[in-house]
Design a protein around this motif. Structure first.
Motif, mmCIF file in Angstrom:
data_model
loop_
_atom_site.group_PDB
_atom_site.id
_atom_site.type_symbol
_atom_site.label_atom_id
_atom_site.label_comp_id
_atom_site.label_asym_id
_atom_site.label_seq_id
_atom_site.Cartn_x
_atom_site.Cartn_y
_atom_site.Cartn_z
ATOM 1 N N THR A 119 -109.529 40.039 2.283
ATOM 2 C CA THR A 119 -110.954 39.284 3.084
ATOM 3 C C THR A 119 -111.098 37.383 2.938
ATOM 4 O OG1 THR A 119 -112.420 39.395 0.915
ATOM 5 C CG2 THR A 119 -112.555 41.403 1.942
ATOM 6 N N GLY A 120 -110.336 37.603 2.336
ATOM 7 C CA GLY A 120 -110.271 35.622 2.283
ATOM 8 C C GLY A 120 -111.241 35.421 1.191
ATOM 9 N N ASN A 121 -111.954 36.540 0.887
ATOM 10 C CA ASN A 121 -113.210 35.904 -0.142
ATOM 11 C C ASN A 121 -112.816 36.150 -1.563
ATOM 12 O OD1 ASN A 121 -115.341 34.914 1.954
ATOM 13 N ND2 ASN A 121 -114.471 36.736 2.770
ATOM 14 N N GLU A 167 -116.767 36.274 7.429
ATOM 15 C CA GLU A 167 -115.226 36.277 8.156
ATOM 16 C C GLU A 167 -114.306 34.790 8.383
ATOM 17 O OE1 GLU A 167 -114.116 38.318 12.423
ATOM 18 O OE2 GLU A 167 -116.227 36.341 12.302
ATOM 19 N N ILE A 168 -113.233 35.792 7.973
ATOM 20 C CA ILE A 168 -112.234 35.030 7.863
ATOM 21 C C ILE A 168 -111.015 35.234 8.957
ATOM 22 C CG2 ILE A 168 -110.227 34.320 6.255
ATOM 23 C CD1 ILE A 168 -112.401 33.751 4.868
ATOM 24 N N SER A 169 -111.176 34.091 9.598
ATOM 25 C CA SER A 169 -109.745 34.679 10.684
ATOM 26 C C SER A 169 -108.311 35.099 10.951
ATOM 27 C CB SER A 169 -109.542 33.370 11.441
ATOM 28 O OG SER A 169 -108.962 32.657 11.426
ATOM 29 N N LEU A 170 -107.554 35.645 11.399
ATOM 30 C CA LEU A 170 -106.198 36.167 10.864
ATOM 31 C C LEU A 170 -105.100 35.466 10.607
ATOM 32 C CD1 LEU A 170 -104.894 38.740 10.597
ATOM 33 C CD2 LEU A 170 -104.483 38.894 13.244
ATOM 34 N N LYS A 171 -105.600 34.434 11.769
ATOM 35 C CA LYS A 171 -104.807 33.236 11.091
ATOM 36 C C LYS A 171 -104.818 32.241 9.667
ATOM 37 C CE LYS A 171 -103.147 28.696 13.926
ATOM 38 N NZ LYS A 171 -103.562 27.863 13.055
ATOM 39 N N THR A 172 -105.920 32.083 9.742
ATOM 40 C CA THR A 172 -106.332 31.617 8.332
ATOM 41 C C THR A 172 -106.163 32.705 7.186
ATOM 42 O OG1 THR A 172 -108.241 30.383 9.555
ATOM 43 C CG2 THR A 172 -108.026 30.637 6.874
ATOM 44 N N SER A 173 -106.079 34.098 7.285
ATOM 45 C CA SER A 173 -105.728 35.064 6.777
ATOM 46 C C SER A 173 -103.892 34.328 6.143
ATOM 47 C CB SER A 173 -105.471 36.245 6.134
ATOM 48 O OG SER A 173 -107.294 36.558 6.490
ATOM 49 N N VAL A 174 -103.023 34.976 7.125
ATOM 50 C CA VAL A 174 -102.247 34.338 7.670
ATOM 51 C C VAL A 174 -101.523 33.181 6.718
ATOM 52 C CG1 VAL A 174 -99.488 34.471 8.647
ATOM 53 C CG2 VAL A 174 -101.769 36.216 9.073
ATOM 54 N N ASP A 198 -97.301 44.484 -5.227
ATOM 55 C CA ASP A 198 -97.022 45.364 -4.827
ATOM 56 C C ASP A 198 -97.728 45.956 -3.548
ATOM 57 O OD1 ASP A 198 -94.839 46.119 -5.632
ATOM 58 O OD2 ASP A 198 -94.608 47.324 -6.972
ATOM 59 N N VAL A 199 -98.938 46.235 -3.809
ATOM 60 C CA VAL A 199 -100.265 46.448 -3.347
ATOM 61 C C VAL A 199 -100.732 45.508 -2.253
ATOM 62 C CG1 VAL A 199 -102.718 47.095 -2.736
ATOM 63 C CG2 VAL A 199 -101.055 48.617 -4.410
ATOM 64 N N ILE A 200 -100.438 44.016 -2.297
ATOM 65 C CA ILE A 200 -100.970 43.268 -1.866
ATOM 66 C C ILE A 200 -99.829 42.608 -1.149
ATOM 67 C CG2 ILE A 200 -100.953 40.719 -1.902
ATOM 68 C CD1 ILE A 200 -102.420 41.207 -4.834
ATOM 69 N N GLU A 201 -98.519 43.074 -1.290
ATOM 70 C CA GLU A 201 -97.623 42.355 -0.113
ATOM 71 C C GLU A 201 -97.307 43.835 0.892
ATOM 72 O OE1 GLU A 201 -92.477 41.994 -1.179
ATOM 73 O OE2 GLU A 201 -93.121 43.891 -2.011
ATOM 74 N N ASP A 202 -97.590 45.072 0.715
ATOM 75 C CA ASP A 202 -97.897 45.631 2.024
ATOM 76 C C ASP A 202 -99.075 45.517 2.759
ATOM 77 O OD1 ASP A 202 -95.552 47.343 0.675
ATOM 78 O OD2 ASP A 202 -97.040 48.659 0.178
ATOM 79 N N PHE A 203 -99.784 44.890 2.433
ATOM 80 C CA PHE A 203 -101.312 43.927 2.957
ATOM 81 C C PHE A 203 -100.432 43.270 3.595
ATOM 82 C CE2 PHE A 203 -104.927 41.662 3.735
ATOM 83 C CZ PHE A 203 -105.598 42.893 4.062
ATOM 84 N N LYS A 207 -101.069 42.325 7.997
ATOM 85 C CA LYS A 207 -101.366 41.421 8.122
ATOM 86 C C LYS A 207 -100.832 40.204 9.030
ATOM 87 C CE LYS A 207 -106.061 41.999 7.255
ATOM 88 N NZ LYS A 207 -106.776 42.662 8.171
ATOM 89 N N ARG A 208 -99.277 40.551 8.957
ATOM 90 C CA ARG A 208 -98.163 39.357 9.942
ATOM 91 C C ARG A 208 -98.444 40.186 10.906
ATOM 92 N NH1 ARG A 208 -95.160 37.071 4.510
ATOM 93 N NH2 ARG A 208 -96.491 35.157 4.431
ATOM 94 N N GLU A 209 -97.817 41.277 10.625
ATOM 95 C CA GLU A 209 -97.060 41.773 12.141
ATOM 96 C C GLU A 209 -99.044 42.157 12.987
ATOM 97 O OE1 GLU A 209 -96.616 45.988 11.345
ATOM 98 O OE2 GLU A 209 -94.661 45.671 9.917
ATOM 99 N N GLU A 210 -100.036 42.188 12.879
ATOM 100 C CA GLU A 210 -101.124 42.164 13.636
ATOM 101 C C GLU A 210 -101.102 40.320 13.600
ATOM 102 O OE1 GLU A 210 -104.530 43.268 11.718
ATOM 103 O OE2 GLU A 210 -103.866 44.981 10.468
#
Length: 221
Positions: A119-121, A167-174, A198-203, A207-210
């Motif tokens: 979530t970025g938070n 809210e955290i933008s997709l760009k900020t998360s990446v 492993d869970v975080i890496e998949d997530f 997100k990078r694909e998005e």
């Protein structure tokens, strides 16, 4: 033990953080953690200064994890030592060597880590529950109510949800994921909790694909 000590000594910050010790005790006298735990900043400095390898190793089992990293010790030391900085180095070395003490201390923060990645938070209202933070004392019971109704009373844009803080933008998360990769945070996580990694890496991959798809859409527009 010797390899662990050598790794501490070889850190580029070590000589900057340790300049000797007058044994004045100012660091311990002003240390918040020393008032409540079996912890002394002066002890950390002296162990490293006298090169007591076995006792340094023993301190890494429990004592270094009591430090609050407030750096009051560094501000007060007449020799300009930074016991808190030395503790930070020792903690990183403990993670590098996959010490059990590091795993035990960091395991409870797995939920916070997962929340931050997804979530970025670090924290959101749905996490502030009495069962999640028993060490916060009896006052935590006051927030045990309908958080969704309470959230709507906050006079600011919060998306009126208890799932995120804002809210955290997709760009900020990446960008955040990239920083964590480049600085070795994710590598350290893999050493401490492989399943969570492993869970975080998949997530992160999703997100990078998005984000890449979003960039392609912007170019087409």
């Amino acid at each position: 033990m010797q390899q662990i000590y050598d790794d501490i000594r070889s850190d580029f910050r070590y000589d900057h953080e340790l300049n000797g010790c007058l044994n004045c005790g100012i660091c311990t006298a002003t240390c918040p953690s020393a008032q409540f735990y079996d912890y002394s900043p002066r002890e950390i400095v002296q162990l490293l200064w006298t090169e007591n390898v076995e006792q340094v190793y023993d301190a890494m089992q429990e004592k270094i994890w009591a430090c609050a990293q407030c750096m009051t010790c560094a501000a007060r030391c007449p020799f300009k030592n930074s016991p808190g900085g030395l503790v930070a180095i020792m903690r990183e070395v403990a993670i590098k060597h996959e010490m059990q003490s590091a795993k035990d201390v960091l395991r409870p923060f797995g939920r916070v880590m997962l929340k931050l990645i997804t979530t970025g938070n670090q924290l959101s209202p749905d996490m502030i529950q009495p069962d999640h933070f028993p060490d916060w004392g009896p006052n935590i019971q006051k927030v045990d109510g309908d958080l969704r109704i309470l959230r709507k009373a906050i006079p600011m844009k919060t998306l009126q949800t208890t799932d995120t803080a804002w809210e955290i933008s997709l760009k900020t998360s990446v960008e955040m994921y990239t920083i964590w990769e480049m600085t070795g945070v994710l590598k350290s996580l893999e050493l401490m909790d492989e399943n969570l990694f492993d869970v975080i890496e998949d997530f992160i991959d999703e997100k990078r694909e998005e984000y890449e798809e979003w960039l392609e859409e912007q170019e087409e527009d």
